[in-house]
Motif scaffolding. Structure first.
Motif, PDB file in Angstrom:
ATOM      1  N   ARG A 288     -33.335  62.350  13.832  1.00 48.98           N
ATOM      2  CA  ARG A 288     -33.783  62.271  12.550  1.00 48.98           C
ATOM      3  C   ARG A 288     -32.801  61.476  11.572  1.00 48.98           C
ATOM      4  O   ARG A 288     -33.321  60.705  10.757  1.00 48.98           O
ATOM      5  CB  ARG A 288     -34.017  63.947  12.256  1.00 48.98           C
ATOM      6  CG  ARG A 288     -34.612  63.782  10.729  1.00 48.98           C
ATOM      7  CD  ARG A 288     -35.004  65.205  10.224  1.00 48.98           C
ATOM      8  NE  ARG A 288     -35.874  65.883  11.127  1.00 48.98           N
ATOM      9  CZ  ARG A 288     -35.968  67.323  11.316  1.00 48.98           C
ATOM     10  NH1 ARG A 288     -35.076  68.085  10.859  1.00 48.98           N
ATOM     11  NH2 ARG A 288     -36.789  67.646  12.301  1.00 48.98           N
ATOM     12  N   ASP A 289     -31.678  61.801  11.554  1.00 48.23           N
ATOM     13  CA  ASP A 289     -30.611  61.268  10.826  1.00 48.23           C
ATOM     14  C   ASP A 289     -30.523  59.880  10.986  1.00 48.23           C
ATOM     15  O   ASP A 289     -30.608  58.725  10.203  1.00 48.23           O
ATOM     16  CB  ASP A 289     -29.281  61.784  10.902  1.00 48.23           C
ATOM     17  CG  ASP A 289     -29.044  63.039  10.185  1.00 48.23           C
ATOM     18  OD1 ASP A 289     -30.211  63.452   9.386  1.00 48.23           O
ATOM     19  OD2 ASP A 289     -27.808  63.785  10.510  1.00 48.23           O
ATOM     20  N   GLU A 292     -33.649  58.068   9.833  1.00 52.36           N
ATOM     21  CA  GLU A 292     -33.493  57.898   8.225  1.00 52.36           C
ATOM     22  C   GLU A 292     -32.814  56.651   7.773  1.00 52.36           C
ATOM     23  O   GLU A 292     -33.003  55.978   6.932  1.00 52.36           O
ATOM     24  CB  GLU A 292     -33.215  59.100   7.707  1.00 52.36           C
ATOM     25  CG  GLU A 292     -33.307  59.000   6.009  1.00 52.36           C
ATOM     26  CD  GLU A 292     -32.688  60.305   5.454  1.00 52.36           C
ATOM     27  OE1 GLU A 292     -32.445  60.313   4.297  1.00 52.36           O
ATOM     28  OE2 GLU A 292     -32.731  61.216   5.993  1.00 52.36           O
ATOM     29  N   SER A 449     -42.261  53.811   2.759  1.00 47.08           N
ATOM     30  CA  SER A 449     -41.011  54.681   2.405  1.00 47.08           C
ATOM     31  C   SER A 449     -41.089  55.427   1.132  1.00 47.08           C
ATOM     32  O   SER A 449     -40.200  56.107   0.600  1.00 47.08           O
ATOM     33  CB  SER A 449     -39.692  54.061   2.557  1.00 47.08           C
ATOM     34  OG  SER A 449     -39.640  52.971   1.267  1.00 47.08           O
ATOM     35  N   ASN A 452     -40.032  59.027   1.784  1.00 44.78           N
ATOM     36  CA  ASN A 452     -38.615  59.028   1.861  1.00 44.78           C
ATOM     37  C   ASN A 452     -37.870  58.855   0.640  1.00 44.78           C
ATOM     38  O   ASN A 452     -36.817  59.529   0.417  1.00 44.78           O
ATOM     39  CB  ASN A 452     -38.239  57.913   2.899  1.00 44.78           C
ATOM     40  CG  ASN A 452     -38.846  58.169   4.179  1.00 44.78           C
ATOM     41  OD1 ASN A 452     -38.893  59.364   4.678  1.00 44.78           O
ATOM     42  ND2 ASN A 452     -38.647  57.147   5.158  1.00 44.78           N
ATOM     43  N   SER A 456     -35.394  61.511  -0.691  1.00 44.59           N
ATOM     44  CA  SER A 456     -34.031  61.367  -1.081  1.00 44.59           C
ATOM     45  C   SER A 456     -33.798  61.689  -2.424  1.00 44.59           C
ATOM     46  O   SER A 456     -32.467  62.383  -2.545  1.00 44.59           O
ATOM     47  CB  SER A 456     -33.799  59.813  -1.153  1.00 44.59           C
ATOM     48  OG  SER A 456     -34.250  59.201   0.183  1.00 44.59           O
TER      49      SER A 456
END
Length: 581
Positions: A288-289, A292, A449, A452, A456
């Motif tokens: 996952r990291d 990202e 994104s 995302n 964030s």
């Protein structure tokens, strides 16, 4: 074939390697200059080249006499034309030299070399950190997800370290699609025995290939990244693969997590149906990291973009006004040079006419002398006087304009010397253009994104990073137009700079020569606006003046485009000024 890695498997050649004049000529016709030969093989060569704007590319030259190989190259071109993705090598152009029977394909240049080279270097230093391997794994899987997507159905079929390239910013570009094929939806398997021996899947031996075969190949790449000691020993590596195919467990270093080891084992499953797809790999929780980090602009690319903005803004502030003043002086000097030339030519012509009239009068007096005695002597005297006056008038015009020519000559020399001062401005804009061109490849990530970005912000990342992400969303909407605009500036500036050097150098010689009478015709036509094309002007000097006028117009357009580009980038420049890497 069509892979330049096959050519570069041999040691890269130095500059002394002979390249046929025909090849050099053909590439120059297409706007490319060879920097060095990267390698050669049985069916072609590969070169590092630069285009007219100074951008580096790789050109693969293939022997087109072999129809089978040529079909593979054309297939690669057709596939690459439709691919635009952050982690895939960009196709640029292709052309054929039918007379010499060569086919050329122009590709994005990856300055970091290939993964095979990187693995060799790392073997001497130790091992790869797991985070680095995971980042590369995610990047390659994103590329595979893109090509395996149902609407594309492209199979790479030759995944190995030599076909995985590293950019100057350190991320992966998957390349060499010469063995690729578009899989028909009705056919779950594609016949093929292609691929590197150490990386092809068991089903390839049965002439069958699916998207899961690409996953298998990637599994061995990941294994090799984890086990450099095994990878570097060919016999040991082959034994490990044979043992695996017979059902013996793979050996792993304790340096790497169980999650990574289990993923590699899944990818290397003997049955294609048991292997995960690229999409399923990317859904693994332990990735996952890494996902990202890599489903966005690469950090190094973002840093290069911000730095390019800062440098462009700095050089703009320092040099734009000077550039503008220089272009203005260029225009005034062109006007003055044409005016001096006109006056000098008119003066010379007037002196010649007066002198000719005096000469004719003197001759008439001499002819009449036997008949008119004293009167004829008077006529002759007048004729001589008029001739002298004409000569004095012509001389005075030449002397007066020679002085003006000296002043103009000094102006021309000053412009020529100072024009190099604006080179950093054009250079900074070209550097920015190159970054924007790469950024375009990541538009799919940024456009998808928005979730995302919100995430964030919610997890407490700094407002600056969130602002940068939002800036990317705005940038992608305009990046194509801005990149095209900066490209126009680069081309126009390059042409103008070449013209400045050529025109002024020639002009400094021409202004020291004597003006000729036929220039008066060109002067009249130019003042009447009848001559716009320098090629249609007969006089050498006036041809140079016409070229100066054209160059002045080009430079004015460059100034305008640079100013508009800075205006387009104004908001992004503000972000760059407060950006923290």
């Amino acid at each position: 074939m069509a892979q330049y890695h096959r050519l570069s498997d041999a040691s890269a050649s130095d500059h002394s390697t002979s390249v046929s004049p025909g090849v050099i000529k053909k590439l120059k016709e297409q706007g490319y200059t060879i920097e060095k030969e990267l390698g050669r093989g049985a069916s072609g060569m590969a070169f590092l080249v630069k285009d007219t704007e100074g951008d580096p590319y790789v050109i693969k030259q293939m022997n087109s006499r072999d129809e089978e190989e040529l079909d593979a190259v054309r297939k690669e071109v057709e596939i690459l034309k439709n691919l635009s993705f952050g982690y895939i090598v960009t196709y640029v152009n292709s052309f054929e030299d039918k007379e010499a029977e060569f086919f050329y394909i122009v590709m994005e240049y990856c300055a970091g070399g290939d993964l095979n080279e990187r693995m060799k270097a790392q073997k001497e230093r130790g091992f790869f950190e797991e985070q680095q391997i995971l980042d590369w794994c995610v990047q390659i899987c994103l590329a595979l997800q893109y090509i395996h997507e149902e609407r594309r159905n492209i199979l790479h079929r030759d995944i190995k370290p030599q076909n995985i390239y590293l950019t100057e910013d350190g991320y992966i570009n998957l390349g060499d699609f010469g063995y690729s094929t578009v899989q028909k939806r009705a056919d779950p398997y594609t016949s093929s025995v292609r691929g590197a021996e150490l990386y092809h899947s068991p089903e390839v031996s049965d002439n069958q290939y699916t998207s899961k075969s690409d996953i298998y190949s990637l599994g061995w790449v990941l294994y090799d990244l984890c086990m450099l000691e095994v990878w570097s020993d060919f016999k040991r590596r082959r034994f490990q693969q044979a043992s695996h195919d017979m059902g013996y467990p793979l050996q792993f270093s304790n340096l790497y997590s169980q999650d990574l080891q289990e993923l590699i084992k899944e990818m290397l499953g003997c049955c294609p149906m048991t292997r995960p797809s690229a999409e399923e790999i990317l859904a693994k929780p332990f990735l996952r990291d890494a996902l990202e980090r890599n489903r966005r602009f690469p950090k190094a690319l973002e840093q290069r973009f911000m730095m390019s903005l800062k440098i462009f803004d700095k050089t703009y502030t320092e040099r734009y006004d000077h550039f503008e003043a220089l272009v203005t002086e260029w225009g005034k000097t062109t006007d003055s040079l044409e005016e001096v030339h006109r006056k000098c030519t008119v003066g010379a012509l007037s002196g010649s006419v007066i002198g000719a009239a005096g000469g004719i009068t003197a001759v008439v007096g001499a002819i009449l002398a036997p008949f008119t005695f004293g009167a004829s002597l008077i006529v002759t005297g007048v004729g001589i006087g008029v001739g002298v006056a004409g000569g004095v008038a012509g001389a005075a015009s030449s002397i007066t304009n020679a002085v003006k020519q000296k002043s103009l000559r000094e102006n021309i020399q000053r412009i020529q010397q100072n024009f190099t001062d604006v080179a950093p401005l054009i250079k900074s804009l070209n550097a920015l253009r190159r970054v924007l061109r790469v950024i375009q490849k990541f538009r799919d990530f940024v456009c998808d994104s928005s979730d995302n970005v919100q995430m964030s912000c919610n997890v407490g990342r700094s407002r600056l990073v969130c602002g940068t992400e939002l800036m990317h969303l705005g940038l992608l909407a305009n990046v194509g137009r801005i990149a095209a605009q900066t490209a126009r500036v680069g081309r126009a500036a390059a042409a103008a700079t070449a013209a400045v050097t050529g025109v002024l150098s020639g002009l400094l010689v021409i202004v020291d020569t004597v003006f000729i009478v036929k220039d008066s015709i060109d002067i009249h036509q130019m003042r009447q606006g009848q001559v716009d094309d320098p090629k249609k002007v007969k006089s050498s000097l006036l041809k140079s003046i016409a070229e100066m006028r054209k160059t002045h117009t080009d430079l004015c357009n460059v100034l305008k485009e640079i100013k508009e580009t800075r205006e387009e980038l104004k908001e992004y420049i503000k972000e760059a000024m407060v950006y923290r890497a």
